[in-house]
Design an enzyme around this catalytic site. Structure first.
Site, PDB file in Angstrom:
ATOM      1  N   ARG A  31       5.071 -10.575 -14.858  1.00  0.00           N
ATOM      2  CA  ARG A  31       4.114  -9.458 -14.923  1.00  0.00           C
ATOM      3  C   ARG A  31       2.686  -9.893 -14.595  1.00  0.00           C
ATOM      4  NH1 ARG A  31       5.815  -4.943 -17.267  1.00  0.00           N
ATOM      5  NH2 ARG A  31       3.671  -4.378 -17.690  1.00  0.00           N
ATOM      6  N   TRP A  78      -2.554 -10.597 -15.098  1.00  0.00           N
ATOM      7  CA  TRP A  78      -2.702 -10.530 -13.647  1.00  0.00           C
ATOM      8  C   TRP A  78      -3.910  -9.649 -13.402  1.00  0.00           C
ATOM      9  CZ3 TRP A  78      -2.099  -6.562  -9.821  1.00  0.00           C
ATOM     10  CH2 TRP A  78      -1.926  -7.027  -8.509  1.00  0.00           C
ATOM     11  N   ASN A 104      -2.914  -4.406 -22.328  1.00  0.00           N
ATOM     12  CA  ASN A 104      -2.500  -4.175 -20.955  1.00  0.00           C
ATOM     13  C   ASN A 104      -2.985  -2.773 -20.603  1.00  0.00           C
ATOM     14  OD1 ASN A 104      -1.163  -3.863 -18.531  1.00  0.00           O
ATOM     15  ND2 ASN A 104       0.850  -3.551 -19.474  1.00  0.00           N
ATOM     16  N   GLY A 105      -3.640  -2.597 -19.468  1.00  0.00           N
ATOM     17  CA  GLY A 105      -4.087  -1.263 -19.077  1.00  0.00           C
ATOM     18  C   GLY A 105      -5.569  -1.236 -18.738  1.00  0.00           C
ATOM     19  N   GLU A 494       5.853 -11.923   1.757  1.00  0.00           N
ATOM     20  CA  GLU A 494       5.590 -12.081   0.328  1.00  0.00           C
ATOM     21  C   GLU A 494       5.591 -13.536  -0.116  1.00  0.00           C
ATOM     22  OE1 GLU A 494       7.414  -8.409  -2.218  1.00  0.00           O
ATOM     23  OE2 GLU A 494       8.860  -9.541  -1.048  1.00  0.00           O
ATOM     24  N   HIS A 510       5.583  -1.062  23.470  1.00  0.00           N
ATOM     25  CA  HIS A 510       4.481  -0.105  23.620  1.00  0.00           C
ATOM     26  C   HIS A 510       3.204  -0.612  22.960  1.00  0.00           C
ATOM     27  CE1 HIS A 510       7.070   2.799  25.516  1.00  0.00           C
ATOM     28  NE2 HIS A 510       7.911   2.744  24.496  1.00  0.00           N
TER      29      HIS A 510
HETATM   30  C1  G6P Z   1       5.655  -4.643  -6.580  1.00  0.00           C
HETATM   31  C2  G6P Z   1       6.584  -5.805  -6.291  1.00  0.00           C
HETATM   32  C3  G6P Z   1       7.575  -5.424  -5.201  1.00  0.00           C
HETATM   33  C4  G6P Z   1       8.301  -4.144  -5.569  1.00  0.00           C
HETATM   34  C5  G6P Z   1       7.323  -3.006  -5.850  1.00  0.00           C
HETATM   35  C6  G6P Z   1       8.012  -1.774  -6.404  1.00  0.00           C
HETATM   36  O1  G6P Z   1       4.768  -4.474  -5.538  1.00  0.00           O
HETATM   37  O2  G6P Z   1       5.855  -6.952  -5.908  1.00  0.00           O
HETATM   38  O3  G6P Z   1       8.527  -6.458  -5.056  1.00  0.00           O
HETATM   39  O4  G6P Z   1       9.167  -3.787  -4.544  1.00  0.00           O
HETATM   40  O5  G6P Z   1       6.374  -3.433  -6.812  1.00  0.00           O
HETATM   41  O6  G6P Z   1       8.548  -2.060  -7.662  1.00  0.00           O
HETATM   42  P1  G6P Z   1       9.634  -1.204  -8.382  1.00  0.00           P
HETATM   43  O7  G6P Z   1       9.823  -1.868  -9.714  1.00  0.00           O
HETATM   44  O8  G6P Z   1       9.083   0.187  -8.523  1.00  0.00           O
HETATM   45  O9  G6P Z   1      10.863  -1.218  -7.563  1.00  0.00           O
END
Ligand code: G6P
Length: 610
Positions: A31, A78, A104-105, A494, A510
């Site tokens: 997370r 993060w 968190n938030g 990624e 194109h």
């Molecule tokens: C983040 C992750 C991606 C993921 C996306 C959607 O950006 O880095 O790997 O695809 O979220 O996440 P979800 O849990 O909604 O599938």
């Protein structure tokens, strides 16, 4: 500014808090992982606060044996605003060092709260969280409120558009966790002699399998002896516990160097699990009749997702259209949220989200619900926010996905949409759906996936030879091969930081073909009878401009010099196989560069900000 995404864990009771917190934080590192901290209290007046910038490993190495306690809170962050340094890391605390808070938030009105109540206070961090903890302290110390009332008072002052998951500790009631949430995930873990709270059940699975949901805007008091939940008006809420039977080791790396490799390898098992969960012995889908009937009434299906889930939706749309005849359109959630298209008369919404927590997707769900339309969430996480809030849920049963780059959740989403499309098509008596033996095909897919993951050595050397050096790369294909090209390019970007694009192969000429240089890798995906020849011609166009061409082709379309040959399966399900070599090419490119495959820079697994 705010700390928008992170992992929280807290415990109180008979356990050694430090190891539980660190273990929980390690599970939550997906997370966020740019700073971390813990606060523990040993109940005899001794307490400790340790925070570090960087990974949890940094925090761990700062811990000394005397740091012990039976209650504590931890946090991994993060940051999207504010530098990820030690001062901004959580827990944040009040100036008198009485209150400690993890959050968190985003508190949208924190500046206003600061000016109104705390104009005389000198803040040491740039966080909105510090404002909250200082404000609680102010109400307790200057206004002589008890901690619970002060906490509630602050919760009332926080604007409704804010998001939070809070766990607060007070040195004077050191065995108590004061907890509340709004729009951010948090749940209680119930133990014998101890209780816990965390952003995700995986952080508590080592200690307990029994959990309790927390609704938005409730105050939860967690003590070793019990958990009391009240709404903001003080009414006590009855809440049942639920059990999660997942094994804690399902979230372990085992002997794998990285989670991503483990998760890629698990894909055949996940396919079989989906067959077992959703198909009966004669291969008919077992899906809630009410869901099928609501979908059948729709004049259009709207599939919504972000990142990899959006890419899985692109495949799903084709499956729904082919097998049910219902027009289907796919949307990036962050786009739909702000520019709702003109809607059909009877829409049905399908949300794809591995985590069930993505804020962009939730924003759409909330709006769609307000308009009264039926919704389905397809997610990997039971009881996640989007699962709870949708009319229907289907679970992916893929087991915890920890690596930031999504792999098994993508293939599970594609497979489950195929099962659903088959079920819906059968209910609508569509011949194509009746003829499509999804059970047998998913069996073939599982065997095919196994063959691909068993050819890792070949993929490792392809990655070393073609992808280690270049700055750019392209995946190209047509139709569903193009959709897989988008996902394949995302994987490479990624984790290996190669600038990769997924392109409709006919479109490359194109304009974008101008980017092709000597040795630019162009990887063609060729699995569809109708388009195989065309994509091969497009590959010829780039060969003559110096590109290094690689191919991923289905067996019956393969030519002698194809790089990777995929076992044959029904054309509708080829994405389940063609994506696997792309996942492994990304993995080995990242590994070869010595990067942290599971935790790529700037990314987080679950993005709970818009
Ligand atoms: C983040 C992750 C991606 C993921 C996306 C959607 O950006 O880095 O790997 O695809 O979220 O996440 P979800 O849990 O909604 O599938």
């Amino acid at each position: 500014m705010g700390i928008e995404m992170c992992g929280i864990v807290g415990i109180t009771g008979t356990k050694q808090a430090v190891s539980v917190l660190i273990n929980g934080l390690e599970r939550l590192e997906y997370r966020g992982y740019d700073s971390a901290g813990i606060y523990v209290n040993d109940q005899t007046g001794q307490d400790y606060l340790v925070k570090r910038a960087g990974r949890i490993a940094n925090l761990k190495s700062a811990l000394t044996p005397e740091i012990q306690g039976s209650a504590g809170i931890g946090h991994t962050r993060w940051a999207t605003h504010g530098v990820p340094n030690e001062i901004n890391a959580h827990p944040q605390y009040s100036a008198d060092e009485r209150f400690y808070l993890v959050h968190n938030g985003v508190i949208e009105n924190f500046e206003q709260l600061k000016q109104e109540y705390l104009a005389d206070v000198k803040f040491q961090s740039q966080t909105d969280t510090e404002v909250v903890v200082q404000l609680i302290d102010r109400f307790v110390v200057d206004y002589e409120m008890d901690t619970k009332s002060a906490f509630l008072k602050v919760l009332h002052l926080i604007s409704d558009d804010s998001s939070y998951a809070f766990v607060l500790m007070d040195r004077q009631t050191p065995d108590t966790l004061y907890v509340s949430k709004n729009k951010s995930p948090l749940l209680v873990g119930v133990g014998d002699g101890f209780n816990m709270v965390a952003s995700d059940a995986v952080a508590m699975l080592k200690e307990t399998h029994n959990f309790m949901e927390i609704e938005d805007r409730e105050v939860v008091i967690v003590k070793p002896s019990g958990v009391v939940i009240r709404d903001f008006d003080g009414n006590e809420m009855k809440r049942d516990t639920f059990r999660v039977d997942m094994d804690a080791s399902a979230a372990d790396k085992g002997t794998y160097p990285f989670y991503m490799l483990k998760e890629v390898d698990e894909q055949p098992v996940v396919m079989r699990k989906l067959v077992q969960e959703y198909l009966d012995t004669d291969g008919s889908p077992v899906i809630e009749p009410e869901l099928l009937s609501r979908m059948q009434q729709a004049d259009k299906l709207y599939v919504v997702g972000a990142g990899t889930s959006y890419h899985a939706g692109l495949i799903g749309a084709r499956l729904f259209e082919r097998l049910t005849g219902i027009p289907t359109q796919v949307f990036i959630s962050s786009e739909f949220a702000y520019e709702q298209p003109i809607m059909s008369k009877k829409p049905f919404f399908i949300f794809l989200t591995q985590s069930g927590e993505t804020a962009d997707s939730r924003e759409v769900l909330v709006n769609v619900k307000k308009q009264g339309w039926p919704t389905l969430t397809i997610t990997n996480v039971p009881k996640s926010t989007l699962s709870r809030e949708a009319t229907f849920t289907l679970l992916l049963h893929a087991g915890p996905e920890i690596a930031v780059a999504s792999t098994k959740a993508y293939t599970a989403q594609v497979a489950l949409q195929a099962i659903l499309a088959k079920g819906l098509g059968m209910a609508m008596r569509k011949q194509l759906a009746i003829d499509f033996d999804v059970k047998q095909q998913l069996g073939l897919v599982a065997v095919g996936m196994q063959a691909i993951v068993d050819s890792k050595d070949q993929l490792e050397s392809v990655a070393a030879r073609y992808l280690a050096q270049p700055r750019n790369a392209f995946y190209i294909g047509r139709g569903i091969d193009w959709s897989v090209a988008l996902e394949s390019a995302l994987k490479l970007k990624e984790i290996s930081y190669v600038q990769a694009e997924g392109f409709a192969s006919g479109e490359l000429k194109h304009g974008t073909i101008a980017l092709i240089e000597d040795k630019t890798p162009v990887i063609g995906i060729i699995t569809q009878d109708r388009t195989a020849g065309l994509t091969r011609s497009n590959l010829q166009e780039v060969v003559s401009r110096g590109a290094s061409v690689l191919t991923i082709a289905s067996k019956h379309l393969a030519q002698p010099d194809d790089t990777i040959v995929l076992p044959d399966v029904d054309e509708l399900l080829t994405p389940l196989l063609s994506v696997v070599p792309a996942q492994l090419l990304a993995y080995y490119t990242s590994l070869g560069k010595g990067l942290d495959v599971d935790k790529p820079r700037n990314l987080a697994k679950s993005v709970t900000v818009q």
